[in-house]
Design an enzyme around this catalytic site. Structure first.
Site, short mmCIF file in Angstrom:
data_model
loop_
_atom_site.label_atom_id
_atom_site.label_comp_id
_atom_site.label_asym_id
_atom_site.label_seq_id
_atom_site.Cartn_x
_atom_site.Cartn_y
_atom_site.Cartn_z
N HIS A 177 0.82 -1.22 0.00
CA HIS A 177 0.00 0.00 0.00
C HIS A 177 0.85 1.27 0.00
O HIS A 177 0.31 2.37 -0.14
CB HIS A 177 -1.06 -0.02 1.12
CG HIS A 177 -0.63 0.48 2.46
ND1 HIS A 177 -0.19 -0.35 3.45
CD2 HIS A 177 -0.62 1.72 2.98
CE1 HIS A 177 0.09 0.37 4.53
NE2 HIS A 177 -0.16 1.63 4.26
N ASP A 194 -0.01 -7.44 1.80
CA ASP A 194 0.48 -6.05 1.78
C ASP A 194 2.01 -6.06 1.87
O ASP A 194 2.58 -5.76 2.93
CB ASP A 194 -0.17 -5.27 2.93
CG ASP A 194 0.04 -3.77 2.80
OD1 ASP A 194 0.49 -3.31 1.74
OD2 ASP A 194 -0.25 -3.06 3.80
N GLN A 203 -0.17 6.11 11.31
CA GLN A 203 -0.05 6.51 9.92
C GLN A 203 1.34 7.10 9.66
O GLN A 203 1.80 7.94 10.44
CB GLN A 203 -1.12 7.53 9.55
CG GLN A 203 -1.23 7.67 8.05
CD GLN A 203 -2.16 8.78 7.61
OE1 GLN A 203 -2.31 9.77 8.29
NE2 GLN A 203 -2.75 8.61 6.46
N GLY A 204 2.00 6.64 8.59
CA GLY A 204 3.36 7.08 8.28
C GLY A 204 4.39 6.03 8.69
O GLY A 204 5.49 6.00 8.16
N ASP A 205 4.03 5.18 9.65
CA ASP A 205 4.91 4.06 10.00
C ASP A 205 4.76 2.92 8.99
O ASP A 205 5.58 2.00 8.95
CB ASP A 205 4.58 3.54 11.41
CG ASP A 205 4.94 4.53 12.49
OD1 ASP A 205 6.02 5.13 12.40
OD2 ASP A 205 4.12 4.74 13.41
N SER A 206 3.71 2.99 8.21
CA SER A 206 3.42 1.95 7.22
C SER A 206 4.64 1.61 6.37
O SER A 206 5.40 2.48 5.97
CB SER A 206 2.34 2.45 6.26
OG SER A 206 1.11 2.39 6.89
C1 4AZ Z 1 -1.88 3.82 8.35
O1 4AZ Z 1 -2.91 4.42 8.09
C2 4AZ Z 1 -1.82 3.03 9.59
N1 4AZ Z 1 -2.02 1.32 14.25
C3 4AZ Z 1 -0.65 2.32 9.89
C4 4AZ Z 1 -0.58 1.58 11.05
C5 4AZ Z 1 -1.65 1.54 11.90
C6 4AZ Z 1 -2.80 2.24 11.61
C7 4AZ Z 1 -2.88 2.99 10.46
C8 4AZ Z 1 -1.54 0.69 13.11
O2 4AZ Z 1 -0.93 3.88 7.60
#
Ligand code: 4AZ
Length: 249
Positions: free
Chosen positions: A59, A103, A199-202
């Site tokens: 993603h 993913d 979000q952003g750690d993805s």
């Molecule tokens: C994101 O939106 C996202 N708590 C990444 C990790 C987590 C939630 C959202 C895990 O990229």
């Protein structure tokens, strides 16, 4: 995921979470940690797994390679380290953006990372072959949101937090994800909330704590650090054959 995040933003207004619950990393602490930029702007994490390969989440795919770079060897989001152009990628063919199934993605950089370059702390992370057992301590790192209660707060310094592996049946219970955690996913966090990726750690790593072994790729969650809503990660061990097949090495 945007929709989930929006819902969670409104739900968690009064929830004081701070990576949420993490702390600044020391320079060199996570020598396989990488970040991705598009036209200079940070958008996702990644993990160096060989001289030429960076593991991330499907993603995080940005369609075009133009302007796509990987930065590694620094804890600072905006300075230091080495910058490499991304010249190729393999996005898992079974990736499904509605379920977040499969993913996983491998990025290829134009020029090799130099692991013996003493200007920058760089190594390749071994990837997990065996799924870590329930309760295994896991260290998640990234430059993602640290405070979801006040819109987006993207830190300058790399953050990390120690969570643990949560059993699938707990994570898929009605109070939690009610069956949305599929094969190839693994929950890591704390059912009580308070510590999590966001979000952003993805796309970034979830390491077996105390080792360089990457066992998870930050993938999704309902909000961040909420009770009964732990982070959901791509189970690296589940995809270890796929990784071995598609990485250049
Ligand atoms: C994101 O939106 C996202 N708590 C990444 C990790 C987590 C939630 C959202 C895990 O990229």
């Amino acid at each position: 995921m945007k929709i989930l995040l929006l819902i969670c933003l409104s739900l968690s207004q009064s929830y004081a979470n701070k990576i949420i619950g993490g702390q600044n990393a020391d320079e060199g602490q996570f020598p396989s940690m990488a970040l991705q930029t598009n036209l200079g702007s940070f958008f996702c994490g990644g993990t160096i797994i060989s001289e030429y390969d960076v593991l991330s989440a499907a993603h995080c795919d940005r369609i075009s390679l133009t302007g796509h770079q990987v930065v590694a060897g620094t804890t600072k989001r905006l300075s230091g380290g080495v910058v490499k152009a991304v010249v190729g990628k393999v996005v898992h063919s079974a990736y499904d953006s509605s379920t977040f199934s499969s993913d996983i993605m491998i990025l290829r950089v134009e020029h090799a990372f130099r692991f013996n370059d003493d200007r920058f702390p760089l190594t390749a992370a071994p990837f997990a072959i065996d799924r870590p057992a329930e309760g295994t301590p896991i260290t998640v790192a990234g430059w993602g949101d640290t405070d979801i209660s006040s819109g987006q707060t993207i830190p300058t310094d790399l953050q990390y937090v120690v969570v643990s592996v949560i059993a699938d049946d707990t994570c898929n219970s009605a109070a939690a994800y009610n069956g949305s955690v599929l094969d190839g996913m693994i929950c890591m966090g704390d059912m009580a909330g308070g510590i999590d990726s966001c979000q952003g750690d993805s796309g970034g790593p979830a390491y077996i704590t105390g080792t360089d072994v990457v066992a998870g790729i930050t993938s999704w969650g309902y909000g961040c650090a909420l009770e009964n809503k732990p982070g959901v990660y791509t189970d690296v061990a589940y995809f270890s054959d796929w990784i071995a097949l598609y990485m250049i090495g």
